[in-house]
Design a protein around this motif. Sequence first.
Motif, short mmCIF file in Angstrom:
data_model
loop_
_atom_site.label_atom_id
_atom_site.label_comp_id
_atom_site.label_asym_id
_atom_site.label_seq_id
_atom_site.Cartn_x
_atom_site.Cartn_y
_atom_site.Cartn_z
N ASN A 1 0.89 -1.18 0.00
CA ASN A 1 0.00 0.00 0.00
C ASN A 1 0.92 1.22 0.00
N SER A 2 1.12 1.79 -1.19
CA SER A 2 2.15 2.81 -1.37
C SER A 2 1.55 4.20 -1.33
N GLY A 3 2.10 5.04 -0.45
CA GLY A 3 1.71 6.43 -0.39
C GLY A 3 2.84 7.32 -0.89
N SER A 4 2.62 8.62 -0.82
CA SER A 4 3.61 9.55 -1.36
C SER A 4 4.90 9.55 -0.55
N SER A 5 4.81 9.25 0.76
CA SER A 5 6.02 9.28 1.59
C SER A 5 6.17 8.03 2.45
N SER A 6 5.36 7.01 2.20
CA SER A 6 5.46 5.77 2.98
C SER A 6 4.98 4.59 2.15
N ILE A 7 5.44 3.41 2.55
CA ILE A 7 4.96 2.16 1.95
C ILE A 7 4.60 1.22 3.09
N LYS A 8 3.33 0.89 3.22
CA LYS A 8 2.90 -0.10 4.19
C LYS A 8 2.88 -1.46 3.48
N PHE A 9 3.24 -2.50 4.21
CA PHE A 9 3.26 -3.82 3.58
C PHE A 9 2.87 -4.90 4.58
N ALA A 10 2.43 -6.02 4.03
CA ALA A 10 2.06 -7.17 4.86
C ALA A 10 2.30 -8.44 4.04
N VAL A 11 2.61 -9.52 4.74
CA VAL A 11 2.82 -10.82 4.11
C VAL A 11 1.77 -11.78 4.64
N PHE A 12 1.06 -12.43 3.72
CA PHE A 12 0.03 -13.40 4.09
C PHE A 12 0.34 -14.76 3.49
N ALA A 13 -0.11 -15.81 4.17
CA ALA A 13 -0.13 -17.16 3.61
C ALA A 13 -1.59 -17.55 3.44
N LEU A 14 -1.96 -17.91 2.23
CA LEU A 14 -3.34 -18.31 1.94
C LEU A 14 -3.34 -19.68 1.29
N GLY A 15 -4.28 -20.50 1.72
CA GLY A 15 -4.38 -21.84 1.16
C GLY A 15 -5.60 -22.55 1.69
#
Length: 394
Positions: free
Chosen positions: A11-25
């Motif tokens: 989730n990229s903003g003008s001055s930050s990048i939020k991120f998350a890692v998921f496992a789906l199955g």
Amino acid sequence: MAAIRHILCLNSGSSSIKFAVFALGPAGEEKLAEGAAERIGQSIGRLWLQRGQDPITDRQLVLSHHQNALEAVFAALTEARYATPDGVGHRIVSGGPRHQAHCLVDTQVLGDLRASLRFAPLHLPAEIAAIEAVQAVWPGIPQVACFDTAFHQSIPEVAARLPLPRNLWHEGVRKYGFHGLSYEYIVSRLPNHAAGKTIIAHLGNGASMAAVHNGQCRDTTMGLTPTGGLVMGTRSGDLDPGVLLYLMEEKGYNAAQLERLLNHLSGLLGISACSGDMQTLLGLRNDDAHAAQAIEMFAYSARKAIGGLMAVLGGLDRLVFTGGIGEHAAAIRWAICRPLRGLGLEIDPIANEGPEPCISVAHSPVEILVVPTNEDLMIARHCHRLLPTREQHR
């Protein structure tokens, strides 16, 4: 048996990048980690990564641009021994008139996003930069664009069309609506996928509301861009267009100056003359009349929107608060709902301060809920759904 897929959500903003890692199955969905690269472009940035409540890394470093910041994110994930993801999902605020459904990113999609910058000038440049950065580091990994506008495609033309010459509609000048990933998640959490008449209030630094009937969006407060609608942290929300003409003709404003005024200097910041952050304003309101007025105007704007969306729906069964302000600012929920008793919104002052999702009194004709949103999980779900199978990828 279907394999577990690891999805990186950006989730990229003008001055930050939020991120998350998921496992789906087949066994379900699990968040493995989350974090952010903050203060991109400033002299000293910050990168943090955590698993649940356990910090993995938190350090200061220079993040001169988005490519540099994403490389730092990828390095931190590798250092923490997270596997290279099977896919990367991006929150894309707007795809303009060409893309309004979640899709795999290819050369054509990326080109269309570059051609749509005017539909979300605050957000799209950073989101495009994130896609390009992933391509540079992991060129073989599929990427998915998840559009905030997708949820609003059920809005009827009578609500989506702007009162302008008809040729502009065909050029893509219309109401798009935003915060769609948040709304989509909230609908998935409500009984029978929001059966009946629901208003969802996504209140944060960016704020909007959506009128939802039986899970389908019928109208929303934002319009062509995320600047319109409610009073926001630094965005004006709706204005008489004559204000812009006045500023151009009498003050000599050009397009760049108007953009800065409307998106960066207005809203709560403009009214209070001190801050666009609601938590800060709540702390100042007893001693600062301008801070108090900013809060009052925010709540007033929200109440007007609720009344208008109730008219769209022909009544209301439930009001749902979400987003940073909606979830955490009990004083704002009270200020919005208390004057609406005559419309059937009976908020419980004790429940409003507590942890339970229902904050209306037992006899309230309209149920009032607080439901935390999860845009990252929606991105992960769409990415998992759209990723090609291993055979297709080969």
